[in-house]
Design an enzyme around this catalytic site. Structure first.
Site, mmCIF file in Angstrom:
data_model
loop_
_atom_site.group_PDB
_atom_site.id
_atom_site.type_symbol
_atom_site.label_atom_id
_atom_site.label_comp_id
_atom_site.label_asym_id
_atom_site.label_seq_id
_atom_site.Cartn_x
_atom_site.Cartn_y
_atom_site.Cartn_z
ATOM 1 N N GLY A 138 29.086 37.242 40.851
ATOM 2 C CA GLY A 138 29.368 38.674 40.932
ATOM 3 C C GLY A 138 29.432 39.205 42.350
ATOM 4 O O GLY A 138 30.044 40.259 42.586
ATOM 5 N N VAL A 273 30.765 24.566 31.969
ATOM 6 C CA VAL A 273 29.847 23.933 31.009
ATOM 7 C C VAL A 273 30.160 24.499 29.632
ATOM 8 O O VAL A 273 30.178 25.712 29.429
ATOM 9 C CB VAL A 273 28.373 24.194 31.395
ATOM 10 C CG1 VAL A 273 27.440 23.531 30.395
ATOM 11 C CG2 VAL A 273 28.104 23.679 32.808
ATOM 12 N N GLU A 385 26.523 56.740 40.930
ATOM 13 C CA GLU A 385 27.242 56.285 42.120
ATOM 14 C C GLU A 385 28.490 57.151 42.318
ATOM 15 O O GLU A 385 29.223 57.398 41.367
ATOM 16 C CB GLU A 385 27.604 54.816 41.850
ATOM 17 C CG GLU A 385 28.608 54.197 42.717
ATOM 18 C CD GLU A 385 28.947 52.763 42.209
ATOM 19 O OE1 GLU A 385 28.113 52.132 41.510
ATOM 20 O OE2 GLU A 385 30.052 52.299 42.500
ATOM 21 N N HIS A 468 27.276 46.106 34.513
ATOM 22 C CA HIS A 468 25.908 45.604 34.700
ATOM 23 C C HIS A 468 25.259 45.115 33.409
ATOM 24 O O HIS A 468 24.220 45.647 33.013
ATOM 25 C CB HIS A 468 24.995 46.718 35.254
ATOM 26 C CG HIS A 468 25.461 47.367 36.508
ATOM 27 N ND1 HIS A 468 25.005 48.611 36.911
ATOM 28 C CD2 HIS A 468 26.305 46.955 37.475
ATOM 29 C CE1 HIS A 468 25.557 48.938 38.062
ATOM 30 N NE2 HIS A 468 26.364 47.959 38.430
ATOM 31 N N GLY A 496 20.504 37.741 35.406
ATOM 32 C CA GLY A 496 20.285 39.080 34.873
ATOM 33 C C GLY A 496 19.760 39.100 33.440
ATOM 34 O O GLY A 496 19.247 40.135 32.989
ATOM 35 N N ASN A 506 21.752 49.967 40.411
ATOM 36 C CA ASN A 506 22.595 48.765 40.456
ATOM 37 C C ASN A 506 21.677 47.535 40.543
ATOM 38 O O ASN A 506 20.714 47.537 41.311
ATOM 39 C CB ASN A 506 23.522 48.841 41.663
ATOM 40 C CG ASN A 506 24.191 50.202 41.761
ATOM 41 O OD1 ASN A 506 23.521 51.215 41.893
ATOM 42 N ND2 ASN A 506 25.484 50.233 41.660
HETATM 43 P P1 FAE Z 1 26.607 36.319 38.110
HETATM 44 O O1 FAE Z 1 26.599 36.872 39.490
HETATM 45 O O2 FAE Z 1 27.505 36.948 37.107
HETATM 46 O O3 FAE Z 1 26.961 34.761 38.241
HETATM 47 C C1 FAE Z 1 27.157 33.929 37.130
HETATM 48 C C2 FAE Z 1 28.086 32.795 37.535
HETATM 49 O O4 FAE Z 1 28.087 31.823 36.490
HETATM 50 C C3 FAE Z 1 29.544 33.215 37.723
HETATM 51 O O5 FAE Z 1 30.009 32.761 38.975
HETATM 52 C C4 FAE Z 1 30.285 32.539 36.561
HETATM 53 O O6 FAE Z 1 31.610 32.161 36.879
HETATM 54 C C5 FAE Z 1 29.408 31.325 36.291
HETATM 55 N N1 FAE Z 1 29.508 30.832 34.908
HETATM 56 C C6 FAE Z 1 29.472 31.552 33.774
HETATM 57 N N2 FAE Z 1 29.578 30.764 32.670
HETATM 58 C C7 FAE Z 1 29.669 29.470 33.160
HETATM 59 C C8 FAE Z 1 29.819 28.217 32.525
HETATM 60 N N3 FAE Z 1 29.855 28.087 31.185
HETATM 61 N N4 FAE Z 1 29.919 27.117 33.307
HETATM 62 C C9 FAE Z 1 29.881 27.225 34.671
HETATM 63 N N5 FAE Z 1 29.749 28.418 35.312
HETATM 64 C C10 FAE Z 1 29.633 29.520 34.571
HETATM 65 O O7 FAE Z 1 25.159 36.300 37.480
HETATM 66 N N6 FAE Z 1 25.556 45.188 41.114
HETATM 67 C C11 FAE Z 1 24.904 45.801 42.132
HETATM 68 O O8 FAE Z 1 23.680 45.649 42.271
HETATM 69 N N7 FAE Z 1 25.595 46.581 43.021
HETATM 70 C C12 FAE Z 1 26.933 46.811 42.908
HETATM 71 O O9 FAE Z 1 27.527 47.524 43.735
HETATM 72 C C13 FAE Z 1 27.624 46.207 41.818
HETATM 73 N N8 FAE Z 1 28.946 46.423 41.624
HETATM 74 C C14 FAE Z 1 29.610 45.720 40.649
HETATM 75 C C15 FAE Z 1 30.999 45.853 40.533
HETATM 76 C C16 FAE Z 1 31.695 45.074 39.614
HETATM 77 C C17 FAE Z 1 33.182 45.224 39.498
HETATM 78 C C18 FAE Z 1 31.005 44.147 38.790
HETATM 79 C C19 FAE Z 1 31.744 43.287 37.805
HETATM 80 C C20 FAE Z 1 29.631 44.018 38.894
HETATM 81 C C21 FAE Z 1 28.919 44.802 39.804
HETATM 82 N N9 FAE Z 1 27.550 44.670 39.957
HETATM 83 C C22 FAE Z 1 26.890 45.348 40.953
HETATM 84 C C23 FAE Z 1 26.763 43.800 39.057
HETATM 85 C C24 FAE Z 1 26.339 42.485 39.717
HETATM 86 O O10 FAE Z 1 27.432 41.869 40.376
HETATM 87 C C25 FAE Z 1 25.765 41.557 38.634
HETATM 88 O O11 FAE Z 1 24.672 42.233 38.038
HETATM 89 C C26 FAE Z 1 25.311 40.230 39.190
HETATM 90 O O12 FAE Z 1 26.377 39.540 39.781
HETATM 91 C C27 FAE Z 1 24.683 39.372 38.105
HETATM 92 O O13 FAE Z 1 24.086 38.256 38.720
HETATM 93 P P2 FAE Z 1 23.746 36.949 37.880
HETATM 94 O O14 FAE Z 1 23.002 36.017 38.744
HETATM 95 O O15 FAE Z 1 23.135 37.380 36.593
#
Ligand code: FAE
Length: 528
Positions: A138, A273, A385, A468, A496, A506
């Site tokens: 993310g 996976v 925001e 989120h 998360g 956020n």
């Molecule tokens: P995440 O960052 O989603 O990483 C999971 C990873 O696992 C990804 O790279 C996937 O491609 C990978 N994956 C999934 N399934 C598989 C599989 N089967 N095999 C291999 N790889 C896999 O997880 N949060 C803030 O605090 N501030 C912000 O300004 C903010 N803005 C955002 C704007 C947008 C457009 C979006 C979409 C989200 C935003 N967020 C923001 C939320 C934040 O990016 C999100 O909560 C975190 O990225 C979640 O972190 P995780 O470690 O849970």
């Protein structure tokens, strides 16, 4: 080079092939691939699924402690691939995960070439969920807003954690490693790209709301140089949800970079996976599909590991664990999937904002710096925001991403017959959010004029926009106190999913801090 020569060369360079970061160059076509694919079997000591916040924190702390780690990431390693991210006005390869049209929250009029882009969206009946794909998860696509939750709310939602320890140690650690910084007020006042934020803040204050400055991981020193035309523009050139080419301190530039520098980290990108099975000896067997940038299968792998960290992001983690359980490959208890929530996300907007005094400006920085903090209002608690609309048009519109409480949490399930993840989530889950949005927009319009943005979302109400997702494998409920999945030695959830559906701001600073806390204890207890 014909296919035989290619394979021969590949065997000669087997080591290089094993560490190959991108499969985009695989030369054979779809049919040939399907026929020629053999499953490679291998063993790895510690595997992390996903390279977002949870996965990156785990990778750094484990590799620093001398453990060999393999990250399996379904998205592309953008840095290694040489591919460029695209701006919102000119969507290119990075704009969407294997789609032929853009998937932004609105204005999806742009056709795309199918590619393993950085932004994905899963659509459920009452909620659409956006997420990042690629090495860095993310962090590649988010707005970089780095907000520490209010202590009282953190204590309320995660009473099982020692808040003092978090506010003294893990939150400062997370902010330091993520390279959080705050924009200079003089710069914000002078930079034309922040007119939208200044107008938004002035109007909120006029309506009686409190505004706050929001820290970010985007390097504001870099942005000041962008503003002076000294460096290539990124935030000031409309780059954000399809990735930033400069300026943003994404995970591949901090946690993952440091982990790689230990020499103990292997990142295999374009490795998805498909399922997790537990072997008789307690180890885990991962069924992995390797794809190219068109999404075609180019290889299959079966990877065995004794230690598995699932950090696939809330939706990815829910799908993997619940699907594997539905297929009888692992056993989970009924706490898994529970307490899923949208972090109170609700998007809305207002038109004709200061329309007759220059609107919100032609150019918007993509990086939000302002918010409205109404959290302590007992009747209408929300944190909002003030979001940009970086489309290069002076549409005199302000956009708001509201974060509300989530009094009614949902749940995730896997429907084996339909072969997909489902959510218990409908309009009743967002009722309080809708009421807050109506109150907020009314108060803003009464004080400043303007109308609700009827053309955006559903008549102006984006109750189904979710950036989120949180919860589903809640810390101390579906897992032990440090993220070990109930009943599973050596299998941890670190992302998360550990946070029960809401954090009030956020979420990535909290996800990072909780992951730091968990992995420190996991290493102490299970990796010695
Ligand atoms: P995440 O960052 O989603 O990483 C999971 C990873 O696992 C990804 O790279 C996937 O491609 C990978 N994956 C999934 N399934 C598989 C599989 N089967 N095999 C291999 N790889 C896999 O997880 N949060 C803030 O605090 N501030 C912000 O300004 C903010 N803005 C955002 C704007 C947008 C457009 C979006 C979409 C989200 C935003 N967020 C923001 C939320 C934040 O990016 C999100 O909560 C975190 O990225 C979640 O972190 P995780 O470690 O849970």
């Amino acid at each position: 080079m014909n296919r035989k020569e290619f394979i021969r060369t590949g065997i000669l360079g087997a080591g290089a092939l094993f560490f190959m970061q991108s499969c985009a160059l695989f030369p054979f076509g779809h049919d040939e691939q399907e026929k020629g694919i053999k499953t490679q079997k291998m063993k790895k000591s510690t595997v992390i699924i996903g390279s977002g916040y949870g996965g990156a924190v785990a990778a750094l702390r484990l590799t620093e402690a001398g453990h060999k780690v393999t990250i399996l990431e379904m998205g592309l390693d953008w840095q290694k691939s040489g591919e460029k991210f695209s701006a919102m006005k000119h969507p290119g390869n990075s704009a969407a995960w294997l789609r032929t049209r853009t998937i932004a929250p609105f204005m999806n009029v742009f056709p795309l070439r199918k590619f393993t882009g950085a932004l994905d969206r899963w659509d459920f009946d009452h909620v659409k969920i956006w997420m990042g794909r690629g090495v860095g998860g993310g962090s590649l696509v988010n707005g970089g807003m780095a907000v520490t939750p209010k202590r009282e709310y953190f204590e309320e939602i995660l009473p099982q954690l020692d808040a003092e320890l978090f506010y003294d140690k893990y939150f400062p650690l997370a902010r330091k490693e993520l390279q959080v910084n705050v924009a200079d007020e003089k710069f914000l006042n002078e930079c034309k790209y922040y007119k939208f934020s200044k107008v938004g803040e002035a109007e909120a204050q006029k309506a009686g709301f409190k505004t706050v400055r929001v820290p970010n991981v985007y390097d504001f020193n870099y942005m000041e140089k962008e503003c002076r035309d000294e460096v290539p523009k990124s935030a000031l050139a409309g780059e954000v949800i399809y990735g930033n080419n400069h300026g943003k301190n994404t995970l591949d530039k901090n946690y993952l970079k440091k982990a790689a520098e230990t020499g103990n980290l292997e990142i295999l990108d374009l490795h998805k996976v498909e399922s997790i099975a537990q072997n008789g000896d307690g180890s885990y067997l991962l069924e992995v599909t390797v794809i190219n940038t068109q999404g075609e299968t180019v290889a299959k792998k079966e990877i065995t590991t004794d230690k598995l960290i699932v950090s696939a992001g809330v939706m990815g983690t829910m799908e993997l664990l619940l699907k594997s359980a539905a297929e009888g490959k692992i056993k989970v208890d009924d706490k898994l999937g529970k307490k899923w929530g949208n972090n109170g996300n609700f998007m809305t907007g207002r038109n004709w904002v200061k329309a007759f005094s220059g609107g919100t400006g032609l150019n918007h920085s993509t990086i939000p710096v302002g918010a409205i903090d109404n959290w302590n209002d007992p009747e209408h608690p929300f944190f909002t925001e003030i979001a940009p609309l970086p489309m290069g048009l002076n549409v005199a519109t302000t956009l708001y991403l509201m974060l509300n409480r989530v009094p009614k949490l949902g749940a995730a399930h896997y429907d084996k017959e339909q072969g997909k993840l489902t959510l218990d989530w409908d309009r009743s889950n967002t009722e309080n959010m809708q009421k807050n949005a109506e109150y907020f927009i009314r108060k803003m319009n009464d004080a400043n004029g303007g109308t609700r943005s009827h053309l955006l979302f559903h008549n102006g109400w984006g109750y189904d926009v979710c950036y989120h997702p949180l919860g589903g494998a809640v810390l101390g409920e579906a897992t032990d106190q440090f993220g070990k999945l109930n009943g599973h030695e050596g299998l941890y959830v670190l992302d998360g999913s550990l946070i029960p559906g809401t954090v009030g701001v956020n979420p990535f600073v909290t996800i990072t801090a909780v992951a730091e806390y968990c992995i420190e204890n996991i290493i102490r207890l299970d990796f010695s």
